[in-house]
Structure formats: C-alpha cells, structure tokens
Design a protein around this motif. Sequence first.
Motif, PDB file in Angstrom:
ATOM      1  N   THR A   1       0.603  -1.177  -0.035  1.00 58.82           N
ATOM      2  CA  THR A   1      -0.006   0.059  -0.045  1.00 58.82           C
ATOM      3  C   THR A   1       0.548   1.390  -0.052  1.00 58.82           C
ATOM      4  O   THR A   1       0.506   2.201  -0.786  1.00 58.82           O
ATOM      5  CB  THR A   1      -0.863   0.165   1.239  1.00 58.82           C
ATOM      6  OG1 THR A   1      -1.800  -1.250   1.391  1.00 58.82           O
ATOM      7  CG2 THR A   1      -1.905   1.225   0.897  1.00 58.82           C
ATOM      8  N   ILE A   2       1.997   1.153   0.737  1.00 58.58           N
ATOM      9  CA  ILE A   2       2.832   2.401   0.687  1.00 58.58           C
ATOM     10  C   ILE A   2       3.537   2.534  -0.529  1.00 58.58           C
ATOM     11  O   ILE A   2       3.863   3.605  -1.030  1.00 58.58           O
ATOM     12  CB  ILE A   2       3.809   2.377   1.937  1.00 58.58           C
ATOM     13  CG1 ILE A   2       2.991   2.406   3.352  1.00 58.58           C
ATOM     14  CG2 ILE A   2       4.734   3.290   2.048  1.00 58.58           C
ATOM     15  CD1 ILE A   2       2.321   3.640   3.570  1.00 58.58           C
ATOM     16  N   PHE A   3       3.944   1.402  -1.058  1.00 62.04           N
ATOM     17  CA  PHE A   3       4.440   1.765  -2.642  1.00 62.04           C
ATOM     18  C   PHE A   3       3.458   2.288  -3.461  1.00 62.04           C
ATOM     19  O   PHE A   3       3.895   3.128  -4.268  1.00 62.04           O
ATOM     20  CB  PHE A   3       5.053   0.149  -2.881  1.00 62.04           C
ATOM     21  CG  PHE A   3       5.001   0.181  -4.476  1.00 62.04           C
ATOM     22  CD1 PHE A   3       6.134   0.680  -5.255  1.00 62.04           C
ATOM     23  CD2 PHE A   3       4.016  -0.506  -5.112  1.00 62.04           C
ATOM     24  CE1 PHE A   3       6.145   0.945  -6.274  1.00 62.04           C
ATOM     25  CE2 PHE A   3       4.291  -0.714  -6.514  1.00 62.04           C
ATOM     26  CZ  PHE A   3       5.180  -0.024  -7.109  1.00 62.04           C
ATOM     27  N   ALA A   4       2.353   1.699  -3.264  1.00 59.54           N
ATOM     28  CA  ALA A   4       1.305   2.538  -4.280  1.00 59.54           C
ATOM     29  C   ALA A   4       1.126   3.953  -3.982  1.00 59.54           C
ATOM     30  O   ALA A   4       1.145   4.651  -4.905  1.00 59.54           O
ATOM     31  CB  ALA A   4      -0.223   1.620  -4.110  1.00 59.54           C
ATOM     32  N   ALA A   5       1.172   4.197  -2.846  1.00 60.92           N
ATOM     33  CA  ALA A   5       1.065   5.488  -2.565  1.00 60.92           C
ATOM     34  C   ALA A   5       2.238   6.526  -2.798  1.00 60.92           C
ATOM     35  O   ALA A   5       2.159   7.592  -3.413  1.00 60.92           O
ATOM     36  CB  ALA A   5       0.908   5.830  -0.963  1.00 60.92           C
ATOM     37  N   ALA A   6       3.418   5.901  -2.821  1.00 57.31           N
ATOM     38  CA  ALA A   6       4.821   6.387  -3.055  1.00 57.31           C
ATOM     39  C   ALA A   6       4.807   6.712  -4.738  1.00 57.31           C
ATOM     40  O   ALA A   6       5.098   7.653  -5.381  1.00 57.31           O
ATOM     41  CB  ALA A   6       5.968   5.711  -2.845  1.00 57.31           C
ATOM     42  N   THR A   7       4.206   5.737  -5.481  1.00 57.18           N
ATOM     43  CA  THR A   7       4.051   5.722  -6.823  1.00 57.18           C
ATOM     44  C   THR A   7       3.086   6.858  -7.414  1.00 57.18           C
ATOM     45  O   THR A   7       3.327   7.649  -8.215  1.00 57.18           O
ATOM     46  CB  THR A   7       3.222   4.559  -7.685  1.00 57.18           C
ATOM     47  OG1 THR A   7       4.179   3.490  -7.205  1.00 57.18           O
ATOM     48  CG2 THR A   7       3.388   4.609  -8.960  1.00 57.18           C
ATOM     49  N   ALA A   8       1.808   7.148  -6.458  1.00 58.19           N
ATOM     50  CA  ALA A   8       1.094   8.068  -6.656  1.00 58.19           C
ATOM     51  C   ALA A   8       1.775   9.563  -6.630  1.00 58.19           C
ATOM     52  O   ALA A   8       1.523  10.514  -7.400  1.00 58.19           O
ATOM     53  CB  ALA A   8      -0.186   8.067  -5.898  1.00 58.19           C
ATOM     54  N   ILE A   9       2.292   9.634  -5.536  1.00 62.41           N
ATOM     55  CA  ILE A   9       3.221  10.859  -5.138  1.00 62.41           C
ATOM     56  C   ILE A   9       4.135  11.093  -6.365  1.00 62.41           C
ATOM     57  O   ILE A   9       4.404  12.396  -6.808  1.00 62.41           O
ATOM     58  CB  ILE A   9       3.915  10.828  -3.743  1.00 62.41           C
ATOM     59  CG1 ILE A   9       2.698  10.853  -2.854  1.00 62.41           C
ATOM     60  CG2 ILE A   9       4.872  12.061  -3.667  1.00 62.41           C
ATOM     61  CD1 ILE A   9       1.902  12.011  -2.762  1.00 62.41           C
ATOM     62  N   LEU A  10       4.940  10.010  -6.807  1.00 57.02           N
ATOM     63  CA  LEU A  10       5.761  10.076  -7.890  1.00 57.02           C
ATOM     64  C   LEU A  10       5.302  10.701  -9.024  1.00 57.02           C
ATOM     65  O   LEU A  10       5.614  11.606  -9.832  1.00 57.02           O
ATOM     66  CB  LEU A  10       6.642   9.029  -8.032  1.00 57.02           C
ATOM     67  CG  LEU A  10       7.668   8.987  -9.310  1.00 57.02           C
ATOM     68  CD1 LEU A  10       8.752   9.974  -8.672  1.00 57.02           C
ATOM     69  CD2 LEU A  10       8.394   7.484  -9.524  1.00 57.02           C
ATOM     70  N   LEU A  11       3.953  10.285  -9.398  1.00 53.58           N
ATOM     71  CA  LEU A  11       3.550  10.568 -10.648  1.00 53.58           C
ATOM     72  C   LEU A  11       2.970  12.144 -10.725  1.00 53.58           C
ATOM     73  O   LEU A  11       3.177  12.938 -11.530  1.00 53.58           O
ATOM     74  CB  LEU A  11       2.139   9.932 -11.003  1.00 53.58           C
ATOM     75  CG  LEU A  11       2.514   8.281 -11.229  1.00 53.58           C
ATOM     76  CD1 LEU A  11       1.181   7.539 -11.402  1.00 53.58           C
ATOM     77  CD2 LEU A  11       3.276   8.372 -12.655  1.00 53.58           C
ATOM     78  N   ALA A  12       2.330  12.400  -9.313  1.00 51.46           N
ATOM     79  CA  ALA A  12       2.134  13.813  -9.214  1.00 51.46           C
ATOM     80  C   ALA A  12       3.314  14.721  -9.228  1.00 51.46           C
ATOM     81  O   ALA A  12       3.287  15.751  -9.690  1.00 51.46           O
ATOM     82  CB  ALA A  12       1.456  13.821  -7.701  1.00 51.46           C
ATOM     83  N   ALA A  13       4.221  14.164  -8.608  1.00 47.92           N
ATOM     84  CA  ALA A  13       5.855  15.176  -8.598  1.00 47.92           C
ATOM     85  C   ALA A  13       6.192  15.394 -10.166  1.00 47.92           C
ATOM     86  O   ALA A  13       6.658  16.389 -10.410  1.00 47.92           O
ATOM     87  CB  ALA A  13       6.701  14.521  -7.990  1.00 47.92           C
TER      88      ALA A  13
END
Length: 813
Positions: A93-105
Amino acid sequence: MGGGDGEVASRGAFPSAGRIKAATHGGVTRPELFLDLVFVYAFINVTQLMSERPALDALLQGGLVVLLLWRSWIGYAWVGNLVRLDRGSLPVTIFAAATAILLAAVAIPEVFVDQPGGLSGPLVFVVGFLAARVGSLLIISREQRGSAKSSAPARRAWLPLAGSAPLLLCAVLLPHHLPPGRNAEALQLLLFAVAIVIDYAGLRAPGTGSWQLTSVRHWAERHNLIMLIALGETIISIGTSRGLTGNHPITWSVLGGSVLGLVVVAFLWWAYFDIAAPSGEQVLQSTSHHARSRLARDAYSLLHLPMIGGLILVAFGLKKALSAGPVGHLERWDVTDLASLYGGVVLYLLGLVAFEWRIVRRVGRGPVLGLVLVALLVAPARHLTAPGSLALLAGALVCVVLAHVTLLRRRHRQLHRAIAVTAGQEVDATPEELFLDLVFVYAFIQVTVLMTRHPSMIGVLQGLAVLALLWWSWVNYTWFTTTIRSAGNLLRLVVLAAVALILMLGIATPQTFSYVSAGLPGPLIVVTSYAAVRLLHLVSFWLAVRRDTTFRAPVVRAAGPTGVGIVLLLCAVVPAQATGDPLTPFTTFCWAAAILIDVGGGYLIRSRNWWLHSVSRWMGRYNLIILIALGQAVISTGTAIGNPPISIASLGAVALSAGLLFALWWTYVGTDVVIGQRFAELATSRQRGALARDAYAYLHLFLVVGLVLVAFGLRTTLPHPTQHSGAVVMMGQATLVCGIIVYLLADHLIWRRARRPVGRRRAVSLVVAALSPVTILMPILWALVALTLALLAAHVLGRSVTPPLDTVLSDRP
C-alpha cells in the motif's frame, strides 16, 4: 530505521484491529523512508516550478503545491504512528502511495500551465495527490473495522477530503471551459486555496479523542527525517543550480558560492537539531495522553510547515543566486530573488520560534538573533551582487552560532544538560550522520550524470571509479561516527567540513575525466577534494582515539593505503593537466591502482579492529545508504521523464520504474535479519569484525553499484519509452540489466557470507538474474514489466516469515 523504544499506547490505537496490530514501535519503518525518498524529488520539482515563473506567481503557485504535498505527508505520518507499516500487505500500500506521489511530482512543473501535446499536467497532479490521500485513509478505515471506539474519528477523517477533492478537480478542469486570461488563472488559484483550507481544517479530526499518539519516538523521528529531507533538497539545489548536464564550467565563484550556500543550510540544520528537536521530543514524552495528540498536531503537523516552506524558498533562492548571470560576470540579482533567499531564512526561523514557544513555552535567543540580523541585512544586500548577498547572509548566520558558543554559552549549556537524556538516545543514525548522508544523495546523482555525459562502456567504468571513491569515503566516516559516540561541536565541525568537500567532489564529478573550457580542471578538483576528505577523516579519528591503544593501530594501518592511493591519484591528474589529456594508459593505470590499494586497504586493518560499539547501529547505517541509493534512482527516473509534455507512455514508464525499484528494495528486505542472526551466533569480536567488513563495507558496495547502474539505465532509456533502437538506448537497457544482475548477485553473496542457505526466494532470484539479459531484446516498457513481475514472483514464491531484527539481535561490544 530501528526497533522500539518501549512505548505502548494504552490498549492500542485500534483495540479491535485486524491482522496488523497497533504500533508499539519507536523508529521510522523502511516503507515510510521509501515514501520520503519520493518527497525529495517532489520538493526538487517545486523549486523547478518556481524558477520557471514570474516572482509573484512563483511564490503563490509554489506555496500552494507545498501545502498539498505537506498535507499528504502528514497523513502518512499519523498513519505510521498508529500502525506498523512494515507488516503484512501494508508495504505494498505504501508503495502504491509512493507511486502516486511520484506521478504527481512529475507533473508539478505543469500544475498551473498545461503544456500542449500531452496529458493534462494539472489533472495528473491532482489525481496523484488524491490517490495518495485516499491511500492513508484506506489504511485507517481498514484498521478500525469492528472497533466502535475508532470508527467515528475514522469517518470524520474522510470529510475534509470529500470537501476538497471536488474543488481541486474543478480547479484543473474548469479553466479549460473559460476564455484564457488572468480571470481563469485567478479562479484556478482561488479554488486550490479554498480546497487547501478545507483539507487542513480536517486536521482537527485525527489525533483527538480515541486517536492517541502511540510512540513519541516515532513521531519526533518522523519529523526529524522530513526536515533532513528538505535540507537535502536545498543541498541538491546548490549542486544543480546550473543544471544536471555537467557541461557548465566550474569557476571559483561557483565553488565559493556553493560553500556559502552550504553554510546557510548548515546553520538551519543546526538551529533545529541542536536544541529544538530533542527538547520537543522530551516535552511530548512527559505530556499526558489526553493533551499529547493536540500538542503533536500543533507543534509538528502545523508549525513544521513554515519551516518546510522556508527551506523550499531557501533552495529556490540559492538556485537563483548560484546561477545568476553568465560565467565570469557578477551582476545584481532581482529583488524578488533576494527576498526568496532572505525571506526563506526568516520564514524558517519564525516557524522555529513558534515551534519552541508552542511546545516548551520558550523563545530561543539564537533564532530571534538570527531574525534580527537577517532583517537588518536585507537593505544593504540589495546593493550587492548575488554572491555578495549570499556571503553577507552566511556571515550573519555564522555570527549567530559564535554568539551561542560565547556570549550565550551559559544558557546554551543549561539547555543541553536539560535534554541530555533525550539527545543521547541510541539511534540508527544521528542528525550529523544523516546530514552527511544527504550530500551523498547528490554525489550519487552526479555519478549518473557522468555516465550520461559519456553513454558508453568507458563512461560507465569512469562513473564506477568515482563511485568507489565516494563509497570508501562514506564507509570510513561511518566507521568514525559509529565509534565516536560524542556529538560535540568538534564532531559537528568535522562532519560539516566533510559535507563541504563531498559537495565540491560532487560538483566536479561529471568532469572527472574531461576538461571544460573557461573552467577549473574537474579532475584536479575531484582528486584534491577526495584527498582532503580522507585526510580529514584520518586526522580527526587519530585526535579522537590517540589515548586509546585499541583504535590507534587500525588508524595507522588505514593511513598507509590511503596515502598511496592519494599519491597515485595525484600522479594521474597533475601530469594530465599539463598535457590536456585526462585519460591515457598511464592515468588509467594510476586510477585503477589507487582504487585497488585504497579500497582494498580495508583488509590491512585486522578483523578484530573493525570493532563495533553497536551492531544494530552499524547495520542501520548501511540500510540507510541502500535507501539513499534507491532515492537517487527515483530522482533519476523523475529527471528522465521531467521534460513536458506528459504522455501516457511516460507515466507508464514512471510507474513501472517505481515498481522495479520497489521490487529491488523488497529483495533486500530480510537481509539485515539474517546478518543479525549471524552476528548473534558469533562469539568473538574478531569474527564480528570480519562479518561487518565483508558483508557491509565491501559487499554492500556492489548493491550500491547495482542501483547506480539501474539509475543510469532508467535515465538513458526513459526519455524514449516507445523506442527500441539507437546505440544509446540499447546501451542504457543493457546497463539496466547489468545493474539488476549485480544487485541480485551481491544480495546472494551477503546471504552466503552470513552462512545461510539459499532457499527458494534466493534461488528464484538467481534464476531471474540469469534470464534477465533476454529483456534487452524487448522494448523498455515491456522489459520493465517482465523484470518487475519476475522479481515480485521471486518474493512471492519464496515468501517466509521474517522475524523483526530486534528479536534476533542483542548488541554486544
């Protein structure tokens, strides 16, 4: 980071939680650290967004983005304090959140100005942000199932997002249906601002009632790390002020300005970690459970925000100051840029004063003195050049530090005695060590830049040569800081000097084997910086242990290969400067011999002399450097895709790259446990020293080499995600595969050195390493899919229960 500090919430945060029980930990977990690495890149892109806008727009737009990023981060800070995020399926789940933040970044530079020809940058950012916010709330909702006590605050936590999400979506979609102009831009900014106000109003829901702070140690350490990450972003901004190409001339003004910028960053680091951080943790520990959460929310979730915003402004101001004007021509810079630098320091110090007042009801004399001096110097700074203004600011902040150790020393010592217990707690890494680690993030990035400038086998070997020097510098300073327990002013000065030298080395790294006209010789800067940082280590170590016969011998033994290596490196660069050819058979031989002798000199130090005060701390330091290497790979991924417009292929490439990095990180998880088991089995200091030397000082180097090669491969291939031709793309893809093979083989050798059976998981990983060259024949997107799925399959097929490290390891000298 490390294990628990013994704090246990009364009946837990969620008495009827599911499989993952309430947190009783004291340290930040690795999934949280992995998430924080993505925020490094996000903060860097905020600075880029601001640098491409007019002054007023830059402040408004950058401020709004920082507010949204911070809101996302504090959601996971609360969740991580309530729940162990390294248990069960939560790392996924944290990896999915990190991916979402990376895409937003990736989309941050286009948040307010969408580039034609691709996906909507504002929409990508908002969707990524909302996905990350939903992720933290889903974890809370899952954990409160069946608990009547926790269901009410969990439901209330969704309300702010329910109010802000429609406004954010309207902000990015509505302007497309209005005539272009200032009215549409003003409406977009207004909608963003209202949404942020609603979302921040929701901070009154978590942390009150039945949601109590479960671990003060975790909460304080979590915020300490995000402060260090923001400080690291300012260091990266110093080094990348003239871009990430490595082609710009290195001048004395660049080097001098970088040192001055580092002085400013070092003061901001010192102002927070010297007194404020440990005193805040101490007060939280002594506060009752009823008031603790409210105090944590106000002092940390809210009052750390101006400090983070101030650091972003400082990074922006430093970038402007160090890139102002052409080379060799100093000019006065814009007033708004000056205001960013000085205003960023003021905002940071105001936040620090507010934090100390809220948590300990004390007004720090140092921050107030700094505020007064900076305010008084704004007027004269307007009439100076950019380097002159920066020098004036750095000088004022140095005066504040000198006032603390002279005029205010009695009060300063009293405060240090009051926080001695909290400041002296055993941790995996002290603030001094983490501050040193931050500059290695930049140095590793520059190694990738060196390889990118020469995308060939020779260029890769050149990058690995510099990486070996950086690694050995880091190993020796880790040996030093884990041996010398006192964090006094002398140790801090040594670390600060080492940071400055590594920064100089990093700036010149892309030009280690080439000369750029109108600039200083890059090879000579690299070698002299390395020589200085190694000699600084030996001298400071000798002075610290000169009365201890146990450590004097290994320091003397280390001096021999170090001296020979430095002489050989000087023999390589000094004649080359005269001939103008930095890469000849003679210089190549000198470089190879210097690295072999210097790095191999670790075996001249007898294994019993690799004596460890704390095994867990030694292991924690190396776990962190692996995460740092992963962080530079994340930054390289974002940099490769960073040029707009954003396309579906580029977003897919970012997501797949994040998946690959997560799979590599997951492969490493558990390795520290098997080594910890082996440490617990060994009976003598000689055996433990040999294991520490072999498994960490040497074999972990190849883990870092693998990650740097992966970063280079991603940076080379991701700008062309739909292409599968061209020498550069093929070279990058081959290097990517080689990096994965090196990483997996190094992980396997670490297991074998720990005398552990291979097992199904490692056996399948070896099969993946053997078959991975087949992916060179695939397009990069399909290659990333195949490699990621293969690594995840290896983990699933060999899945086993890994006990926590603190259950298998007890520190012994």
